[in-house]
Scaffold this motif. Structure first.
Motif, PDB file in Angstrom:
ATOM      1  N   VAL A  72       5.927   4.794 -23.273  1.00 18.69           N
ATOM      2  CA  VAL A  72       6.344   3.908 -24.186  1.00 18.69           C
ATOM      3  C   VAL A  72       6.837   4.411 -25.544  1.00 18.69           C
ATOM      4  O   VAL A  72       8.203   4.440 -25.682  1.00 18.69           O
ATOM      5  CB  VAL A  72       5.682   2.420 -23.847  1.00 18.69           C
ATOM      6  N   GLY A  73       5.805   5.015 -26.400  1.00 17.56           N
ATOM      7  CA  GLY A  73       6.189   5.249 -27.799  1.00 17.56           C
ATOM      8  C   GLY A  73       6.698   4.715 -28.591  1.00 17.56           C
ATOM      9  O   GLY A  73       6.709   4.776 -29.189  1.00 17.56           O
ATOM     10  N   ASP A  74       6.142   3.260 -28.535  1.00 19.92           N
ATOM     11  CA  ASP A  74       6.222   2.572 -29.468  1.00 19.92           C
ATOM     12  C   ASP A  74       5.532   1.733 -30.242  1.00 19.92           C
ATOM     13  O   ASP A  74       6.086   0.629 -31.094  1.00 19.92           O
ATOM     14  CB  ASP A  74       7.168   1.207 -28.884  1.00 19.92           C
ATOM     15  N   THR A  75       3.989   2.175 -29.661  1.00 19.34           N
ATOM     16  CA  THR A  75       3.019   1.601 -29.889  1.00 19.34           C
ATOM     17  C   THR A  75       1.823   2.389 -30.674  1.00 19.34           C
ATOM     18  O   THR A  75       1.543   2.166 -32.022  1.00 19.34           O
ATOM     19  CB  THR A  75       2.579   0.109 -29.049  1.00 19.34           C
ATOM     20  N   VAL A  76       1.881   2.837 -30.323  1.00 20.20           N
ATOM     21  CA  VAL A  76       0.485   3.738 -30.380  1.00 20.20           C
ATOM     22  C   VAL A  76       1.021   5.511 -29.864  1.00 20.20           C
ATOM     23  O   VAL A  76       2.263   5.612 -29.667  1.00 20.20           O
ATOM     24  CB  VAL A  76      -0.769   4.047 -29.956  1.00 20.20           C
ATOM     25  N   GLY A  77      -0.472   6.576 -30.381  1.00 15.29           N
ATOM     26  CA  GLY A  77       0.977   7.528 -30.196  1.00 15.29           C
ATOM     27  C   GLY A  77       1.286   8.291 -31.126  1.00 15.29           C
ATOM     28  O   GLY A  77       1.738   7.504 -32.105  1.00 15.29           O
ATOM     29  N   PRO A  78       1.760   9.105 -31.188  1.00 22.23           N
ATOM     30  CA  PRO A  78       2.238   9.943 -32.053  1.00 22.23           C
ATOM     31  C   PRO A  78       4.312   8.597 -32.480  1.00 22.23           C
ATOM     32  O   PRO A  78       4.659   8.351 -33.637  1.00 22.23           O
ATOM     33  CB  PRO A  78       3.387  11.048 -32.071  1.00 22.23           C
ATOM     34  N   GLY A  79       4.691   8.283 -31.653  1.00 20.24           N
ATOM     35  CA  GLY A  79       5.921   7.850 -31.280  1.00 20.24           C
ATOM     36  C   GLY A  79       5.587   6.118 -32.237  1.00 20.24           C
ATOM     37  O   GLY A  79       6.505   6.024 -32.704  1.00 20.24           O
ATOM     38  N   GLY A  80       4.457   6.122 -31.651  1.00 19.51           N
ATOM     39  CA  GLY A  80       3.846   4.219 -31.805  1.00 19.51           C
ATOM     40  C   GLY A  80       3.976   4.665 -34.167  1.00 19.51           C
ATOM     41  O   GLY A  80       4.826   4.119 -34.789  1.00 19.51           O
ATOM     42  N   ALA A  81       3.617   5.436 -34.182  1.00 19.86           N
ATOM     43  CA  ALA A  81       3.090   6.276 -35.917  1.00 19.86           C
ATOM     44  C   ALA A  81       4.096   6.566 -36.431  1.00 19.86           C
ATOM     45  O   ALA A  81       4.890   5.146 -37.784  1.00 19.86           O
ATOM     46  CB  ALA A  81       1.885   7.285 -36.048  1.00 19.86           C
ATOM     47  N   ILE A  82       5.296   6.548 -36.389  1.00 14.97           N
ATOM     48  CA  ILE A  82       6.624   6.773 -37.009  1.00 14.97           C
ATOM     49  C   ILE A  82       7.492   5.832 -35.844  1.00 14.97           C
ATOM     50  O   ILE A  82       7.456   4.989 -37.740  1.00 14.97           O
ATOM     51  CB  ILE A  82       7.470   8.087 -36.090  1.00 14.97           C
ATOM     52  N   ARG A  83       7.502   4.944 -35.068  1.00 10.18           N
ATOM     53  CA  ARG A  83       8.025   3.483 -35.370  1.00 10.18           C
ATOM     54  C   ARG A  83       7.498   3.047 -36.600  1.00 10.18           C
ATOM     55  O   ARG A  83       8.144   2.127 -36.768  1.00 10.18           O
ATOM     56  CB  ARG A  83       8.114   3.266 -34.178  1.00 10.18           C
ATOM     57  N   ALA A  84       6.216   3.124 -36.510  1.00 11.85           N
ATOM     58  CA  ALA A  84       5.545   1.893 -37.868  1.00 11.85           C
ATOM     59  C   ALA A  84       5.843   2.244 -38.183  1.00 11.85           C
ATOM     60  O   ALA A  84       6.325   1.611 -39.631  1.00 11.85           O
ATOM     61  CB  ALA A  84       4.171   2.062 -37.034  1.00 11.85           C
ATOM     62  N   LEU A  85       6.594   3.437 -39.488  1.00 11.39           N
ATOM     63  CA  LEU A  85       6.331   4.105 -40.478  1.00 11.39           C
ATOM     64  C   LEU A  85       8.209   3.208 -41.154  1.00 11.39           C
ATOM     65  O   LEU A  85       7.830   3.251 -42.016  1.00 11.39           O
ATOM     66  CB  LEU A  85       5.879   6.093 -40.581  1.00 11.39           C
ATOM     67  N   ARG A  86       9.069   3.329 -39.946  1.00  8.98           N
ATOM     68  CA  ARG A  86      10.052   2.358 -40.673  1.00  8.98           C
ATOM     69  C   ARG A  86      10.606   1.325 -40.124  1.00  8.98           C
ATOM     70  O   ARG A  86      11.451   0.590 -40.682  1.00  8.98           O
ATOM     71  CB  ARG A  86      10.781   3.780 -39.629  1.00  8.98           C
ATOM     72  N   THR A  87       9.248   0.802 -39.327  1.00  7.48           N
ATOM     73  CA  THR A  87       9.736  -0.724 -39.436  1.00  7.48           C
ATOM     74  C   THR A  87       8.117  -1.517 -40.302  1.00  7.48           C
ATOM     75  O   THR A  87       9.260  -2.621 -41.326  1.00  7.48           O
ATOM     76  CB  THR A  87       8.753  -0.934 -37.728  1.00  7.48           C
ATOM     77  N   ILE A  88       7.737  -1.240 -40.976  1.00  7.15           N
ATOM     78  CA  ILE A  88       7.158  -1.493 -42.066  1.00  7.15           C
ATOM     79  C   ILE A  88       7.403  -2.168 -43.182  1.00  7.15           C
ATOM     80  O   ILE A  88       7.395  -3.218 -43.066  1.00  7.15           O
ATOM     81  CB  ILE A  88       5.572  -0.933 -42.259  1.00  7.15           C
ATOM     82  N   PRO A  89       8.511  -0.791 -43.697  1.00  5.70           N
ATOM     83  CA  PRO A  89       9.914  -1.593 -45.281  1.00  5.70           C
ATOM     84  C   PRO A  89      10.253  -2.481 -44.494  1.00  5.70           C
ATOM     85  O   PRO A  89      10.443  -3.547 -45.074  1.00  5.70           O
ATOM     86  CB  PRO A  89      10.455  -0.040 -45.090  1.00  5.70           C
TER      87      PRO A  89
END
Length: 462
Positions: A117-134
């Protein structure tokens, strides 16, 4: 939900991400079937035209004689206008575009890291989080200013960090994170009752469960149907289907449906740990060491689930945009059907139209033991009039809790890294994820490349 025949009118809902062709249409369908509620839905989206098209679709739907719930849909140009006067705020956004998602999911494959999936954890989840949190920092500030007393229902992933950010910025916020993954496990248990006990057509809501964990990594330590403990039966069921999996009447469906599986990961985790893993296999696999289920595409195929390719999502979006035009122009009729979500049931309960118990994501105030206070966890909660009270749910056994805690602390690290724009701290969480099975040097290279691909969402980062 207890029967209640009262009608509540003039409810004000703000829908953030109102140009959605998935969740927004689902909300419209559920509202159309609910005769006890009516009011206005303000649709706000960065793509105003998409929100306006949805307003046309929603108003056409509301005019139909078979729509029990009558709503006015209105596209608005600003977040302030959407939030002001709202009783409920529903958030369902795509943080970034499919271009950023393509990098999240597929760039790690160059390093031998596969994500389903790549939207919660793993490298994809981490980077998605960094652009979502702001984005969620700004949403929380706007809610605090324009709608401080409204109830917030979040559907966006990464669910845990979206919800956590709202509370970090606005501690008094009334926010919950909603996810349907546990519902799928209840449906599996209903199918088990049909096969193993010849009890057909069990409604998944009649299967009572105790939920513990974090979003997409939830566990059941109790499950019952009409007082019957389902664990002994599930143990036999998991053993019976551990090799070939279970798909009911949809055998082989996982090969042509990106969201389906044969439940083999779920059964394997039960046989390893003794509790029922209560999310879809695609999500569960990403929380475990890479060699277990995501070593390579061949391993994924053996476990009978799919790697959801972003190219498929892009094509699906094009299909939905075309469908949106047809619906708005009346060339295709909107199909009213239940989504299986409980968002409207939650709204009804919060308005005093009957209590419900369901699973939600909220900060830990003691409902989940042996877990940091304040961390967002997923457990059951009781919904009543203007009230959501998490249920004391116990704690996970140490061998499972250690897996869960690793992700909790990684997510806390990502939150602080984002708030402080600290790239080194963000990398520490990135490299600590169990899917990042490469050398620190390779991990740093991958991290820098992925971060560069999402830099337009991190304008203040150096």
């Amino acid at each position: 939900m207890e029967p209640n025949h009262n009608v509540v009118k003039d409810i004000q809902i703000a829908y953030i991400g109102g140009g959605s062709r998935g969740w927004a249409w689902g909300l419209m369908s559920d509202l159309a079937q609910e005769g006890q509620l009516s009011g206005t839905v303000k649709l706000y989206d960065l793509n105003y035209d998409a929100a306006n098209t949805n307003a046309v679709i929603g108003n056409r739907l509301s005019e139909r004689s078979d729509a029990a719930g009558k709503w006015k849909y209105e596209a608005v140009p600003s977040l302030k206008e959407a939030l002001t006067g709202s009783d409920f705020v529903i958030i369902s956004i795509l943080p970034g575009s499919f271009q950023e998602m393509h990098s999240d999911v597929h760039l790690p494959e160059e390093y031998g890291i596969y994500q389903s999936v790549g939207d919660t954890v793993g490298p994809g989840g981490a980077i998605r989080a960094l652009r979502t949190i702001p984005i969620y920092v700004e949403l929380a500030k706007s809610i605090r200013t324009y709608a401080p007393d409204s109830w917030i229902i979040n559907y966006t992933n990464p669910m845990t960090l979206c919800t956590r950010t709202l509370y970090e910025v606005f501690p008094e916020i009334k926010a919950i994170g909603c996810c349907h993954e546990v519902f799928g496990t209840q449906k599996l248990l209903a199918s088990m009752l049909d096969e193993m006990a010849n009890i057909p057509n069990v409604n998944r809501r009649d299967i009572k469960v105790n939920v513990l964990g974090i979003n997409h990594f939830t566990w059941l330590d109790q499950a019952s149907y009409q007082g019957m403990d389902l664990f002994p039966m599930y143990r036999e069921f998991a053993h019976r289907h551990s090799k070939d999996g279970f798909e009911g009447s949809e055998e082989g469906h996982w090969m042509n449906n990106h969201f389906a599986s044969a439940e083999r990961v779920k059964f394997d985790l039960f046989r390893k740990f003794g509790l029922i893993a209560a999310a879809g296999d695609r999500h569960l696999a990403e929380f475990m060491p890479h060699s277990w289920y995501l070593k390579n595409p061949e391993t994924v195929h053996e476990w009978k689930f799919s790697l959801t390719k972003v190219d498929w999502r892009k094509q699906n979006q094009r299909d939905l945009i075309a469908k949106s035009a047809r619906l708005a122009q009346g060339e295709e009729e909107f199909a009213i059907r239940p989504t299986g979500e409980e968002g409207i049931d939650m709204v009804k309960a919060l308005l005093g139209l009957g209590d419900i118990v369901t699973n939600v994501n909220m900060p830990n105030r003691g409902q989940m033991g042996n877990t940091p206070l304040g961390a967002v966890v997923e457990t059951n909660a009781i919904f009543g009039r203007d009230s959501v009270k998490p249920i004391i749910s116990g704690e996970l056994p140490p061998e499972i809790n250690s897996l869960v805690q690793r992700h909790i602390w990684n997510q806390e690290t990502i939150l602080q890294a984002s708030l402080n724009k600290d790239k080194d701290k963000a990398f520490r969480a990135f490299v600590s994820d169990p899917l990042v099975n490469i050398s620190p040097e390779q991990a740093r290279e991958l991290f820098e490349r992925m971060l560069d691909n999402t830099k337009s969402f991190l304008p203040e980062w150096k």
